[in-house]
Design a protein around this motif. Sequence first.
Motif, mmCIF file in Angstrom:
data_model
loop_
_atom_site.group_PDB
_atom_site.id
_atom_site.type_symbol
_atom_site.label_atom_id
_atom_site.label_comp_id
_atom_site.label_asym_id
_atom_site.label_seq_id
_atom_site.Cartn_x
_atom_site.Cartn_y
_atom_site.Cartn_z
ATOM 1 N N ASP A 1 -12.524 7.198 5.646
ATOM 2 C CA ASP A 1 -13.871 6.873 6.020
ATOM 3 C C ASP A 1 -14.349 8.132 6.636
ATOM 4 O OD1 ASP A 1 -13.834 4.363 4.740
ATOM 5 O OD2 ASP A 1 -13.583 3.273 6.521
ATOM 6 N N PHE B 1 -8.277 11.060 5.052
ATOM 7 C CA PHE B 1 -7.469 10.898 5.721
ATOM 8 C C PHE B 1 -6.594 12.059 6.735
ATOM 9 C CE2 PHE B 1 -2.941 8.370 6.499
ATOM 10 C CZ PHE B 1 -3.235 7.866 7.464
ATOM 11 N N LYS C 1 0.979 -1.051 0.052
ATOM 12 C CA LYS C 1 0.034 -0.077 -0.017
ATOM 13 C C LYS C 1 0.792 1.191 -0.096
ATOM 14 C CE LYS C 1 -3.999 -1.447 2.603
ATOM 15 N NZ LYS C 1 -4.661 -0.807 3.851
ATOM 16 N N ARG D 1 -5.360 4.888 11.110
ATOM 17 C CA ARG D 1 -5.407 4.185 9.743
ATOM 18 C C ARG D 1 -6.838 4.039 9.239
ATOM 19 N NH1 ARG D 1 -0.584 1.904 7.966
ATOM 20 N NH2 ARG D 1 -1.696 1.883 6.081
ATOM 21 N N GLY D 2 -7.044 4.147 7.985
ATOM 22 C CA GLY D 2 -8.395 3.809 7.383
ATOM 23 C C GLY D 2 -9.081 5.221 7.702
ATOM 24 N N GLU E 1 -2.748 10.348 -0.084
ATOM 25 C CA GLU E 1 -4.223 10.531 -0.400
ATOM 26 C C GLU E 1 -4.083 12.030 -1.100
ATOM 27 O OE1 GLU E 1 -3.518 9.016 2.345
ATOM 28 O OE2 GLU E 1 -5.629 7.699 2.245
ATOM 29 N N THR F 1 0.504 4.048 1.469
ATOM 30 C CA THR F 1 0.462 4.506 2.885
ATOM 31 C C THR F 1 1.550 4.007 3.593
ATOM 32 O OG1 THR F 1 -1.601 5.067 2.800
ATOM 33 C CG2 THR F 1 -0.704 5.162 4.917
HETATM 34 N N1 ASP Z 1 -4.389 5.499 3.282
HETATM 35 C C1 ASP Z 1 -4.696 5.504 4.820
HETATM 36 C C2 ASP Z 1 -4.640 3.966 5.240
HETATM 37 O O1 ASP Z 1 -4.117 3.253 4.741
HETATM 38 C C3 ASP Z 1 -6.111 6.093 5.164
HETATM 39 C C4 ASP Z 1 -7.221 5.223 4.326
HETATM 40 O O2 ASP Z 1 -6.976 4.537 3.360
HETATM 41 O O3 ASP Z 1 -8.244 5.466 4.882
HETATM 42 O O4 ASP Z 1 -4.716 3.818 6.478
#
Ligand code: ASP
Length: 440
Positions: free
Chosen positions: A189, A171, A50, A185-186, A117, A52
């Motif tokens: 959303d 993000f 990934k 992380r994540g 991002e 990130t």
């Molecule tokens: N790119 C960031 C991550 O891998 C945030 C996301 O994807 O929501 O955590």
Amino acid sequence: MLECIVTKFGGSSLASDEQFRKVRSILELEPTRRYLIPSAPGKRFSGDEKVTDLLYLCHRKASEGQPFAEDFAKIRERYMSIANGLHLKADIAGKLDEVEQGIASGKGADWCASRGEYLCGLLMADYLGWRFLDPADGIVFRADGMLDDAQTQEKLSMLLADGESTVVPGFYGALENGEVHTFSRGGSDITGALVARAVNADVYENWTDVSGFLMADPRIVESPAEISSITYQELRELSHMGASVLHEDAMFPVHRAGIPTNIRNTNKPYHPGTMISRNAPHEASVPTITGIAGHRGYSVISVEKNMMNSEVGFGRKVLAVLEEEGVCFEHMPTGIDSMCVVVNSEMLAPHRDQIIARIEKLVGNSGSVSISDNLSIIATVGRGMVHNCGTAARLFSAMSRARINVRMIDQGSSELSIIVGVNDSDFEATINAIYHEFVG
Ligand code: ASP
């Protein structure tokens, strides 16, 4: 007719130029899809990296004085291949140089990670011909790193008030001093949910690589059924117990604003996915249970004390010990002169002896304290259970037929879930027994 849809696309939905093309055709299917929140490019195949993760790696190496050019070359290659594959005009090579220099010059981890991002958003805005809005201008974090919800709402709604189609990278945002700060992380959303609330969207679409939520973990139950509709409250219960598709914090802004979230699959754009809403009506067609989720690895602290029941404040003193040791509890079933506190074993481990010693002191000579481990907790969740006789009977009969011993039972007064504790070794069998009883 829907007026305004906010779309968030996850990393796998943006992993290559081919995925970018899919995103554009999804937008073209529905012109009210006017806002797009991209993640950073994710994995193209299993074993891929990934962006990130690569950015965090480059930052770590740079901060340790190690060379990171080889790792950055992989990032460069990802963006260049998307830009070339789509014949984009934006000067992405120049932007990549700036990012590489920024990492080398000692920029912080959040700035480095957020560039995934940022760059993806620049490419997408160029590809779609949409406006680009840097979330550092609209998403505000306080000095303690927490989101400043009110300021974010005010700024974002002002910046997006003209209704122009806009790409807002996910993000990250910025502290009040302008320094870039990320969510956990994540967190794209969460950005999507904040944008949806700011523009008062009719629906927040979260596009990923699965067609919504499944009723149970497919690694445990073979081909579990899909969930077509679920309430935010039900989802909160399920995701707390391990069902993960959406970042936990992404539910709150849209839930409170009454905006439904629709989980969709970029690779199956006509699949309706899962619709999450505030007040799904209690229609006759609602199945008794909506989903099952669980976790292994809990411990039960059992406390017995003569006349506990009539002693005012004893429970508070026990919980104060946990609070002071920084351990949060999951459940607390009580008897007449006994109480059990269920906690995560990993969280308990470093404080275990101290907690026992302190509670023993509270109990004195008139009782006992013990801890038993290897407890799994399984939540069976469903708004269809409310006022529906016999659900618990069916659930426990199914467990008894499968010869599973129930170590703990908890049912919230909302009747939204029935929670059982079983030995870790019965974890999978319990989920299967409950699933097959209610779903077939
Ligand atoms: N790119 C960031 C991550 O891998 C945030 C996301 O994807 O929501 O955590």
